[in-house]
Structure formats: structure tokens, C-alpha cells
Design an enzyme around this catalytic site. Structure first.
Site, PDB file in Angstrom:
ATOM      1  CE1 TYR A   1      39.554  23.571  43.968  1.00  0.00           C
ATOM      2  CE2 TYR A   1      38.922  21.279  44.262  1.00  0.00           C
ATOM      3  CZ  TYR A   1      38.906  22.595  44.694  1.00  0.00           C
ATOM      4  OH  TYR A   1      38.240  22.921  45.845  1.00  0.00           O
TER       5      TYR A   1
HETATM    6  N1  LIG Z   1      31.772  23.552  47.765  1.00  0.00           N
HETATM    7  C1  LIG Z   1      32.537  22.494  48.040  1.00  0.00           C
HETATM    8  O1  LIG Z   1      32.058  21.358  48.091  1.00  0.00           O
HETATM    9  C2  LIG Z   1      34.011  22.660  48.312  1.00  0.00           C
HETATM   10  C3  LIG Z   1      34.754  21.499  48.609  1.00  0.00           C
HETATM   11  C4  LIG Z   1      36.110  21.634  48.871  1.00  0.00           C
HETATM   12  C5  LIG Z   1      36.711  22.874  48.870  1.00  0.00           C
HETATM   13  N2  LIG Z   1      35.980  23.980  48.556  1.00  0.00           N
HETATM   14  C6  LIG Z   1      36.667  25.280  48.578  1.00  0.00           C
HETATM   15  O2  LIG Z   1      35.909  26.192  49.346  1.00  0.00           O
HETATM   16  C7  LIG Z   1      36.026  27.511  48.839  1.00  0.00           C
HETATM   17  C8  LIG Z   1      34.646  28.085  48.553  1.00  0.00           C
HETATM   18  O3  LIG Z   1      33.990  27.249  47.608  1.00  0.00           O
HETATM   19  P1  LIG Z   1      32.522  27.525  47.065  1.00  0.00           P
HETATM   20  O4  LIG Z   1      31.878  26.207  46.858  1.00  0.00           O
HETATM   21  O5  LIG Z   1      31.862  28.553  47.900  1.00  0.00           O
HETATM   22  O6  LIG Z   1      32.892  28.111  45.612  1.00  0.00           O
HETATM   23  P2  LIG Z   1      32.284  29.367  44.805  1.00  0.00           P
HETATM   24  O7  LIG Z   1      32.824  29.244  43.421  1.00  0.00           O
HETATM   25  O8  LIG Z   1      30.819  29.432  44.991  1.00  0.00           O
HETATM   26  O9  LIG Z   1      32.955  30.605  45.545  1.00  0.00           O
HETATM   27  C9  LIG Z   1      34.217  31.116  45.241  1.00  0.00           C
HETATM   28  C10 LIG Z   1      34.092  32.623  45.063  1.00  0.00           C
HETATM   29  O10 LIG Z   1      35.400  33.137  44.822  1.00  0.00           O
HETATM   30  C11 LIG Z   1      35.312  34.149  43.839  1.00  0.00           C
HETATM   31  N3  LIG Z   1      36.610  34.206  43.140  1.00  0.00           N
HETATM   32  C12 LIG Z   1      37.155  33.245  42.349  1.00  0.00           C
HETATM   33  N4  LIG Z   1      38.340  33.638  41.877  1.00  0.00           N
HETATM   34  C13 LIG Z   1      38.546  34.885  42.394  1.00  0.00           C
HETATM   35  C14 LIG Z   1      39.619  35.819  42.269  1.00  0.00           C
HETATM   36  N5  LIG Z   1      40.669  35.548  41.515  1.00  0.00           N
HETATM   37  N6  LIG Z   1      39.523  36.999  42.951  1.00  0.00           N
HETATM   38  C15 LIG Z   1      38.432  37.263  43.719  1.00  0.00           C
HETATM   39  N7  LIG Z   1      37.387  36.421  43.854  1.00  0.00           N
HETATM   40  C16 LIG Z   1      37.460  35.248  43.190  1.00  0.00           C
HETATM   41  C17 LIG Z   1      34.186  33.731  42.908  1.00  0.00           C
HETATM   42  O11 LIG Z   1      33.581  34.839  42.240  1.00  0.00           O
HETATM   43  C18 LIG Z   1      33.223  33.025  43.859  1.00  0.00           C
HETATM   44  O12 LIG Z   1      32.167  33.857  44.257  1.00  0.00           O
HETATM   45  C19 LIG Z   1      36.921  27.396  47.599  1.00  0.00           C
HETATM   46  O13 LIG Z   1      38.234  27.692  47.990  1.00  0.00           O
HETATM   47  C20 LIG Z   1      36.794  25.938  47.207  1.00  0.00           C
HETATM   48  O14 LIG Z   1      37.926  25.499  46.497  1.00  0.00           O
HETATM   49  C21 LIG Z   1      34.641  23.904  48.278  1.00  0.00           C
END
Ligand SMILES: NC(=O)c1ccc[n+]([C@@H]2O[C@H](COP(=O)([O-])OP(=O)(O)OC[C@H]3O[C@@H](n4cnc5c(N)ncnc54)[C@H](O)[C@@H]3O)[C@@H](O)[C@H]2O)c1
Length: 337
Positions: free
Chosen positions: A153
Site C-alpha cells: 500500500y
Molecule cells: N483514513 C485514513 O486514515 C487514511 C490515512 C492515510 C491515507 N489515506 C488515504 O486517503 C484517501 C481516502 O481514504 P478513506 O479513509 O476515505 O478510504 P475509503 O476506502 O473510505 O475511500 C476510498 C473510496 O475510493 C473508492 N475507490 C476505490 N478504488 C476506486 C477505483 N478504482 N475507482 C473509483 N473509486 C474507487 C472506494 O469505493 C471508496 O469509497 C485514500 O487515498 C487513502 O489511501 C487515508
């Protein structure tokens, strides 16, 4: 009305950011494939809530669909793009790495190609604190070397940073990448610790404590993170005249309008203190199973947020006791408990 394209709008962070932009009077095109990595009903409900706003336009599609994002940008001409859609999760990337190649590498490539074809004022993209990998110097600063990713990841997110830098350099597109630190709050992700702890405790199940509790995380409350994003959207990086024009501690590239910014609370919390906050909010003590460190995981994260503060005048500051209590209130309400 200013217009934004938010990818991942049915996700945890995308939902909160879209909601905030809509409340501020933006039009939001919400792009999400509703992937089944976790409960799709939660994603559907988030989109339904956004659809109550007139300015929200949902698009259900995958990033990987050839030409889809370019057509969408062409038709809608947003000022900014916030790219949050991704296959998230450290542990799952060990079981199912292929999905990370598709969503994070091919998907992000398509997004960059779309912005190359239809330029925007500012492209903002999510990276993660996981890119700091095995770094031991704390707090983590954006200008520190970050070359020892511990999970696939993290590797795909590090690749996203490099891909975006190259596009920013070649095509002059202003890009800010943010490294998020363990974001939590209402409507949070079922695969993350807080959700799992609360569910297990309420169901009378034990909770798993990794690395025997010797973990520290810089937990960031989602509303604070959104505040930082909204402010950063107004600070697109400009290509510096000379490398010497870059202020010490600024991650601005010497050859591109590209910057990386940490968004964290700058106050790491011991895992056992976090568990105590959950127990307090629930009014119940958890049964705990102490386990070894999990593959791909790191023992601590801690953000240096001085660059964020300098750029936006803002730093996240919600204490975990408060944020956890708000999550628990939402969890009970959502599940009718
Ligand atoms: N939540 C955290 O603590 C955290 C920490 C570091 C980084 N991030 C990053 O922040 C961003 C948002 O994270 P989150 O926690 O809201 O995650 P999440 O999984 O809730 O949201 C991601 C969304 O992207 C959509 N998605 C995934 N693959 C897709 C694709 N191929 N095409 C279209 N849509 C797609 C999913 O359906 C989902 O709704 C991500 O990039 C994640 O890597 C999150």
C-alpha cells in the site's frame, strides 16, 4: 459557484470533504466506484446524504475505465480536483496487492492524464504517513528521506507521489500531495482500529492489541483534516524561480509546482490511551488479546505539521477523547443502539 471534482466521494474522507465544500457553496462532482472493500451500504448512505445538496453530482465509475475521467473533466471543467479514491489499508495490501495496482497505480495514472488533457487550478492528492516506512527520526518531516516503505500500500502511494511530481514538472500542473496520519471520526472506515474496537466491545467480543500495545499513532480527527484540505486548496504551489527561493522546511520541488504536506495532529497517542478513551466513551471495559506486531505495520507515527501551519495558519488539534466520543455517538446512532 466554484466547482470541485472529488474522487472517492463515497469514502470516509471524501464524504466529509464533499459535505464541507457543499456547505461552503461549492458544486461537487463526486466520483466513486462503490468498491466492495468494505460495507457498500455505508458508502451508499454517505452519497445519499450528499445528494441532499443541490450542488452535488454523483458519478459512479472506476478510475481505471479508459477515458472516463478525461471526458468528465472536459464536460464539467472543475477548478480543483481532489483525488482521494484509492484502495486503502496496509494489511489488505499483503493479501490482495492486485487491487492496489489497479486503483492506485492505473487509476492515478488515468487521473493525471485527465488533468494533463484538461488543466485545473490545483490538483490535490492523498498520500499517507505510511510512506515514511521504517524512518526512525520523529516527528516525520516532509523533507525527510522516505525510501523504506514497509507495505505494498505504502509503495503504491510513494509511486503516486513520484508520478505526480513528474507530471507537475512536465506539464506545469500545480499539485499538492498530503500525507494523512490515521484519520478517524463519524462515518469512519470499518477496517480501521476505532471502528473494529467499538464494534467488538459492544458485541462483547475481545479486541486485538498489536505489538502488545507498544504502538503510538498520530490520530487525526476528520473535521480537522477537512479544514486543512479546504485551506490547502487555496495555496497551489508555484514553480520556484530558483532552488534557493525555497524556504527551509518547505517540501516544494526545485523543478515543479509540487509540494508534499503532512496533515496530522502532531501529538502521538499511546495505543493503550486510545483504547482507554474508547472504553470511557462506551462506559465498558474491553477484553484484550495481546498480539505480535503485524507484517507491514510500523510501531509509531508522528507528524511534523510546521509546513501545514506555515501554509494555512492551521493545525489539527481535536483531542482523541473528544473525537472518539463523537465517533461513538455516531456509531450508536447509525446502528440504532
Ligand atoms: N483514513 C485514513 O486514515 C487514511 C490515512 C492515510 C491515507 N489515506 C488515504 O486517503 C484517501 C481516502 O481514504 P478513506 O479513509 O476515505 O478510504 P475509503 O476506502 O473510505 O475511500 C476510498 C473510496 O475510493 C473508492 N475507490 C476505490 N478504488 C476506486 C477505483 N478504482 N475507482 C473509483 N473509486 C474507487 C472506494 O469505493 C471508496 O469509497 C485514500 O487515498 C487513502 O489511501 C487515508
Amino acid at each position: 459557484m466554484p466547482k470541485a471534482l472529488v474522487t472517492g466521494s463515497a469514502g470516509f474522507i471524501g464524504y466529509h470533504l464533499s459535505r464541507r465544500l457543499l456547505e461552503l457553496g461549492w458544486q461537487v462532482i463526486g466520483f466513486d466506484a462503490m468498491t466492495d472493500y468494505y460495507d457498500v451500504a455505508l458508502k451508499t448512505r454517505r452519497h445519499e446524504l450528499l445528494e441532499a445538496f443541490e450542488g452535488f453530482c454523483p458519478v459512479v465509475a472506476r478510475l481505471e475505465e479508459p477515458g472516463r475521467l478525461t471526458r468528465l473533466l472536459d464536460e464539467t471543467a472543475p477548478e480543483i480536483v481532489v483525488h482521494l479514491a484509492a484502495q486503502a489499508g496496509v494489511r489488505y495490501s499483503i493479501e490482495e496487492p492486485q487491487g492496489y495496482v489497479e486503483s492506485n497505480l492505473i487509476g492515478t495514472f488515468n487521473l493525471l492524464e485527465a488533468v494533463r488533457a484538461v488543466p485545473v487550478r490545483h490538483l490535490l492528492m492523498a498520500s499517507t504517513s505510511s510512506v515514511y516506512g521504517a524512518n526512525e527520526k520523529m516527528p516525520y518531516a516532509e523533507t525527510d528521506k522516505a525510501d523504506t516503505q514497509m507495505s505494498f500500500y505504502a509503495a503504491t502511494k510513494k509511486a503516486n507521489e513520484a508520478m505526480a511530481h513528474a507530471y507537475a514538472h512536465l506539464y506545469g500542473m500545480p499539485v499538492t500531495m498530503f500525507r494523512f496520519f490515521t484519520v478517524y471520526g463519524p462515518w469512519g472506515r470499518p477496517d480501521m482500529a476505532l471502528f473494529r474496537f467499538v464494534r467488538a466491545i459492544l458485541e462483547g467480543e475481545p479486541i486485538e492489541i498489536y505489538n502488545h500495545g507498544r504502538m503510538r499513532r498520530d490520530f487525526t480527527y476528520v473535521d480537522d483534516l477537512v479544514e486543512a484540505l479546504v485551506r490547502l486548496a487555496e495555496v497551489p504551489p508555484a514553480r520556484p524561480e530558483t532552488a534557493r527561493a525555497i524556504a527551509p522546511g518547505d517540501s516544494l520541488s526545485p523543478v515543479a509546482p509540487f509540494r508534499i504536506v503532512n496533515i496530522g495532529n502532531a501529538r502521538p497517542v499511546e495505543l493503550m490511551d486510545f483504547v482507554a478513551a474508547v472504553e470511557k466513551a462506551l462506559g465498558r471495559e474491553a477484553e484484550k488479546i495481546y498480539m505480535e506486531m503485524q507484517p507491514g505495520d510500523v510501531p509509531a507515527t508522528w507528524a511534523d505539521t510546521s509546513l501545514l501551519k506555515r501554509l494555512t495558519g492551521y493545525c489539527p488539534d481535536t483531542p482523541v477523547e473528544e473525537g472518539v466520543a463523537r465517533f461513538v455517538a455516531w456509531y450508536r446512532d447509525y446502528h440504532g443502539l
